[in-house]
Every structure is written in C-alpha cells, then in structure tokens.
Design a protein around this motif. Structure first.
Motif, PDB file in Angstrom:
ATOM      1  N   SER A   1      30.271  -8.740  26.390  1.00 49.29           N
ATOM      2  CA  SER A   1      30.300 -10.006  26.235  1.00 49.29           C
ATOM      3  C   SER A   1      30.378 -10.296  24.714  1.00 49.29           C
ATOM      4  CB  SER A   1      28.520 -10.380  26.358  1.00 49.29           C
ATOM      5  OG  SER A   1      27.827  -9.595  25.716  1.00 49.29           O
ATOM      6  N   LEU A   2      30.932 -11.592  24.310  1.00 48.25           N
ATOM      7  CA  LEU A   2      31.121 -12.143  22.991  1.00 48.25           C
ATOM      8  C   LEU A   2      30.710 -13.372  22.707  1.00 48.25           C
ATOM      9  CD1 LEU A   2      32.771 -11.299  20.455  1.00 48.25           C
ATOM     10  CD2 LEU A   2      34.608 -12.740  21.560  1.00 48.25           C
ATOM     11  N   ASP A   3      29.842 -13.543  21.886  1.00 50.47           N
ATOM     12  CA  ASP A   3      29.045 -14.788  21.725  1.00 50.47           C
ATOM     13  C   ASP A   3      29.499 -15.184  20.238  1.00 50.47           C
ATOM     14  OD1 ASP A   3      27.603 -15.103  24.121  1.00 50.47           O
ATOM     15  OD2 ASP A   3      26.314 -13.556  23.232  1.00 50.47           O
ATOM     16  N   LEU A   4      29.973 -16.405  20.183  1.00 51.78           N
ATOM     17  CA  LEU A   4      30.456 -17.144  18.937  1.00 51.78           C
ATOM     18  C   LEU A   4      29.666 -18.139  18.652  1.00 51.78           C
ATOM     19  CD1 LEU A   4      34.267 -16.829  19.287  1.00 51.78           C
ATOM     20  CD2 LEU A   4      32.794 -15.233  18.064  1.00 51.78           C
ATOM     21  N   SER A   5      29.453 -18.439  17.273  1.00 50.66           N
ATOM     22  CA  SER A   5      28.857 -19.870  16.897  1.00 50.66           C
ATOM     23  C   SER A   5      29.953 -20.854  17.071  1.00 50.66           C
ATOM     24  CB  SER A   5      28.444 -19.683  15.437  1.00 50.66           C
ATOM     25  OG  SER A   5      29.850 -19.270  14.581  1.00 50.66           O
ATOM     26  N   PRO A   6      29.330 -22.328  17.276  1.00 51.21           N
ATOM     27  CA  PRO A   6      30.318 -23.242  17.642  1.00 51.21           C
ATOM     28  C   PRO A   6      31.802 -22.975  16.697  1.00 51.21           C
ATOM     29  CG  PRO A   6      28.153 -24.125  17.545  1.00 51.21           C
ATOM     30  CD  PRO A   6      28.066 -22.467  17.102  1.00 51.21           C
ATOM     31  N   CYS A   7      32.845 -23.086  17.600  1.00 52.70           N
ATOM     32  CA  CYS A   7      34.187 -23.032  16.695  1.00 52.70           C
ATOM     33  C   CYS A   7      35.235 -23.990  17.359  1.00 52.70           C
ATOM     34  CB  CYS A   7      34.843 -21.749  17.097  1.00 52.70           C
ATOM     35  SG  CYS A   7      33.901 -20.327  16.552  1.00 52.70           S
ATOM     36  N   GLU A   8      36.003 -24.564  16.583  1.00 55.33           N
ATOM     37  CA  GLU A   8      36.977 -25.590  17.019  1.00 55.33           C
ATOM     38  C   GLU A   8      38.039 -25.107  18.082  1.00 55.33           C
ATOM     39  OE1 GLU A   8      40.592 -28.220  15.011  1.00 55.33           O
ATOM     40  OE2 GLU A   8      38.967 -27.734  13.794  1.00 55.33           O
ATOM     41  N   HIS A   9      38.187 -23.861  17.983  1.00 59.77           N
ATOM     42  CA  HIS A   9      39.206 -23.218  18.739  1.00 59.77           C
ATOM     43  C   HIS A   9      38.964 -21.800  18.952  1.00 59.77           C
ATOM     44  CE1 HIS A   9      43.491 -22.480  20.284  1.00 59.77           C
ATOM     45  NE2 HIS A   9      43.341 -21.563  19.318  1.00 59.77           N
ATOM     46  N   VAL A  10      39.221 -21.355  19.987  1.00 65.54           N
ATOM     47  CA  VAL A  10      39.083 -19.801  20.512  1.00 65.54           C
ATOM     48  C   VAL A  10      40.209 -19.455  21.200  1.00 65.54           C
ATOM     49  CG1 VAL A  10      37.670 -18.043  21.136  1.00 65.54           C
ATOM     50  CG2 VAL A  10      36.606 -19.728  20.040  1.00 65.54           C
ATOM     51  N   ALA A  11      41.065 -18.400  20.998  1.00 66.27           N
ATOM     52  CA  ALA A  11      41.951 -17.979  21.931  1.00 66.27           C
ATOM     53  C   ALA A  11      42.464 -16.607  21.688  1.00 66.27           C
ATOM     54  CB  ALA A  11      43.267 -18.612  21.589  1.00 66.27           C
ATOM     55  N   SER A  12      42.594 -15.731  22.778  1.00 66.48           N
ATOM     56  CA  SER A  12      42.931 -14.247  22.753  1.00 66.48           C
ATOM     57  C   SER A  12      44.435 -14.176  22.792  1.00 66.48           C
ATOM     58  CB  SER A  12      42.441 -13.583  23.960  1.00 66.48           C
ATOM     59  OG  SER A  12      40.963 -13.557  23.756  1.00 66.48           O
ATOM     60  N   VAL A  13      44.955 -13.248  22.015  1.00 67.00           N
ATOM     61  CA  VAL A  13      46.336 -13.065  21.759  1.00 67.00           C
ATOM     62  C   VAL A  13      46.450 -11.482  21.828  1.00 67.00           C
ATOM     63  CG1 VAL A  13      47.055 -15.063  20.594  1.00 67.00           C
ATOM     64  CG2 VAL A  13      46.182 -13.015  19.334  1.00 67.00           C
ATOM     65  N   ALA A  14      47.793 -10.869  22.380  1.00 68.19           N
ATOM     66  CA  ALA A  14      47.975  -9.660  22.455  1.00 68.19           C
ATOM     67  C   ALA A  14      47.855  -9.025  20.970  1.00 68.19           C
ATOM     68  CB  ALA A  14      49.401  -9.289  23.069  1.00 68.19           C
ATOM     69  N   ALA A  15      47.459  -7.705  20.840  1.00 71.51           N
ATOM     70  CA  ALA A  15      47.258  -6.891  19.572  1.00 71.51           C
ATOM     71  C   ALA A  15      48.650  -6.010  19.562  1.00 71.51           C
ATOM     72  CB  ALA A  15      46.061  -6.041  19.375  1.00 71.51           C
ATOM     73  N   GLN A  16      48.630  -5.253  18.391  1.00 71.29           N
ATOM     74  CA  GLN A  16      49.842  -4.530  18.060  1.00 71.29           C
ATOM     75  C   GLN A  16      50.107  -3.294  19.335  1.00 71.29           C
ATOM     76  OE1 GLN A  16      51.266  -4.571  15.297  1.00 71.29           O
ATOM     77  NE2 GLN A  16      52.469  -2.531  14.650  1.00 71.29           N
ATOM     78  N   ASP A  17      51.214  -3.308  20.037  1.00 71.92           N
ATOM     79  CA  ASP A  17      51.624  -2.327  20.814  1.00 71.92           C
ATOM     80  C   ASP A  17      50.873  -2.498  22.046  1.00 71.92           C
ATOM     81  OD1 ASP A  17      53.294  -1.022  19.084  1.00 71.92           O
ATOM     82  OD2 ASP A  17      52.182   0.952  18.886  1.00 71.92           O
ATOM     83  N   GLY A  18      50.309  -3.700  22.334  1.00 68.12           N
ATOM     84  CA  GLY A  18      49.580  -3.978  23.714  1.00 68.12           C
ATOM     85  C   GLY A  18      48.268  -3.318  23.841  1.00 68.12           C
ATOM     86  N   VAL A  19      47.851  -2.569  22.637  1.00 69.99           N
ATOM     87  CA  VAL A  19      46.672  -2.069  22.776  1.00 69.99           C
ATOM     88  C   VAL A  19      45.452  -3.073  22.435  1.00 69.99           C
ATOM     89  CG1 VAL A  19      45.071   0.066  21.787  1.00 69.99           C
ATOM     90  CG2 VAL A  19      47.475   0.320  22.245  1.00 69.99           C
ATOM     91  N   GLY A  20      44.602  -3.492  23.286  1.00 77.33           N
ATOM     92  CA  GLY A  20      43.739  -4.417  22.808  1.00 77.33           C
ATOM     93  C   GLY A  20      44.055  -5.850  22.583  1.00 77.33           C
ATOM     94  N   GLU A  21      43.234  -6.837  22.153  1.00 76.63           N
ATOM     95  CA  GLU A  21      43.549  -7.898  21.947  1.00 76.63           C
ATOM     96  C   GLU A  21      42.889  -8.371  20.598  1.00 76.63           C
ATOM     97  OE1 GLU A  21      42.053 -10.549  25.335  1.00 76.63           O
ATOM     98  OE2 GLU A  21      43.862 -10.308  26.192  1.00 76.63           O
ATOM     99  N   ARG A  22      43.651  -9.582  19.927  1.00 80.03           N
ATOM    100  CA  ARG A  22      43.132 -10.165  18.935  1.00 80.03           C
ATOM    101  C   ARG A  22      42.431 -11.275  19.192  1.00 80.03           C
ATOM    102  NH1 ARG A  22      48.299  -8.469  15.944  1.00 80.03           N
ATOM    103  NH2 ARG A  22      47.604  -6.570  14.751  1.00 80.03           N
ATOM    104  N   ILE A  23      41.585 -12.320  18.521  1.00 84.94           N
ATOM    105  CA  ILE A  23      41.062 -13.353  18.718  1.00 84.94           C
ATOM    106  C   ILE A  23      41.024 -14.595  17.548  1.00 84.94           C
ATOM    107  CG2 ILE A  23      38.841 -14.678  19.594  1.00 84.94           C
ATOM    108  CD1 ILE A  23      37.786 -11.745  20.413  1.00 84.94           C
TER     109      ILE A  23
END
Length: 258
Positions: free
Chosen positions: A37-59
């Motif tokens: 689970s990932l809980d964030l304080s209120p944000c204008e924008h949140v989006a997941s994108v691929a990380a280096q070599d396809g290992v994990g994701e960045r947000i």
C-alpha cells in the motif's frame, strides 16, 4: 523468506514542484510482492513510470507545501542463490547488449582510473572469485562512517578517504568490477541486518549469465534483500529526487521477517 517493509517520509516543499519517488518493491521473478500500500498526502498529480532496465517502477508526483509518504509491503523472496566465488566471468564478446552500459565509467564510478590498481591487487583471480576478493578488500579497508560522504562523493574519493556509507561501498565495488571487464550496477534494496535501518545500496554483478547481489558492507545477505531498483550508480536509484528545494522533517525504514 518473506519480509515486511514499512517506510515513512515527511518533507516540506519550498514551492510547488515535481518529485520522483522510487521506493516500491519491484515485482520481478526473484521476488513476489504479496501485498503493498502507498499513501500520499494530497498531490496535484501522481503517475507510475517504468524504472531502469524494467526493474521496478518510479512514481512522478506533483505536490506543494508538504509531501508525506507511507509505504507498506510484504514480499516473498524466491531468489536462486549460487555462491559467487563459483561463478564464471562472461567473455566480453558474449555479453548481452543490456549489460554493456554497466562496463562503462559513470558519474560516481570512474572505472577507467582503476585498471592498474585492480590488475595488481587481484592478480591471478578470475570471475566470481575475483569479485569476492574485491568485496572483502573493500570491507577490510573502508570504515562505515555515517555522514562521511555526500552527494558529490565518488568511488575515487571513497578509495582515498577509506570510509563511507553503503552507497560508497557499492560504488567502489562496481568501479573495481567494471575496471576488470565485469558488468556491475547498483541496486537499491530493503534488507535485514542494516544498521541503522534505511534504504540500502549494494552492488549487482553479472556473472555466469545472471545478475548477483553483493553487499561489501557485510551487513546484508543476498537471501535477505528485496530489490527496489537498479542503475548505473546512485543517481539512478535515489528513493526521492526533488526538482526543487525540500526540507527534511522525518524519515523511517523498517524491515522485519514477516
């Protein structure tokens, strides 16, 4: 092995800004994210994108005033473990294309400056046996000193100062391995045994046709690591990259057996 992970981040933002987070456990064959689970304080924008070599994701996060992050996960580690010293080096001309970038010098890992040293210090060794000797040399010659390095410290600086933190140990092992023609990259992990508990940086070397995690600090075992992301050096795996000035309020990382 199943690990329970909890992370809390709290930062003040001086203005509305973009922030890149990399803290979620990677969903990859060697580990299974059973729950998170990932809980964030209120944000204008949140989006997941691929990380280096396809290992994990960045947000990607667009936030203002304050960013609070709470992340929890349970991860089962299914990694096949092979003693590093039994593994063979892959000849350069047989390396897969995706490993080639990890032979090259990078911002924190000036491998081209260490050819003479590694040729002399580890003469007569090959493959995994050489990597183990490099790991042990770093463990024996560096002192783990929190606060002894900063965001500008390179492997060459750590080699001279003979002290550092986990990222400095990892950078030096990566530099040694690349200087000997062994692909090496940094891995950001959650791991048992890290003192003080924190995001942990280790090296990952390409031997026997696969990537293998190696911790030159000696604090964590490959069997007890959950991978977050990988990259050329620490610049690629920062848990938080802010494109503006932020103020630290609080941060905690807890890793326990589930």
């Amino acid at each position: 092995m199943t690990l329970s992970i909890a992370v809390h981040l709290d930062y003040e933002l001086t203005r509305p800004m973009d922030i890149l987070l990399q803290l979620e456990a990677a969903q990859i064959p060697e580990q299974q994210v059973e729950s998170q689970s990932l809980d964030l304080s209120p944000c204008e924008h949140v989006a997941s994108v691929a990380a280096q070599d396809g290992v994990g994701e960045r947000i990607w996060v667009r936030a203002e005033d304050r960013l609070i992050v709470d992340y929890r996960a349970t991860v089962a580690i299914n990694r096949i473990l092979t003693p590093c010293d039994t593994l063979d080096r892959v000849p350069l001309h047989q390396l897969p294309g995706e490993t080639v970038q990890y032979l090259m010098p990078s911002r924190y890992c000036p491998a081209d400056r260490f050819h003479d040293f590694v040729d002399g210090a580890f003469a007569g060794l090959e493959g995994g046996a050489m990597v183990v000797a490099m790991r042990d040399w770093i463990h024996d010659h560096l002192r783990y000193v929190p606060g002894s390095s900063n965001s500008d410290t390179t492997a060459a600086d750590s080699f001279i100062m003979r002290k550092g933190v986990c990222r400095d140990y990892a950078h030096l092992l990566i530099t040694f391995a690349r200087a000997e023609g062994i692909p090496a990259r940094i891995a950001s992990v959650y791991a048992l045994g890290v003192d003080p508990p924190d995001f942990h940086a280790v090296a990952e070397v390409f031997l026997g046709g696969e990537w293998h995690l190696v911790d030159p600090t000696g604090m964590a075992r490959e069997a007890d690591m959950v991978k977050i992301g990988v990259g050329r050096d620490a610049a690629d795996v920062a848990f938080l990259t802010a494109f503006g000035e932020v103020k630290f309020n609080a941060q905690s990382v807890t890793v326990e057996r589930a």
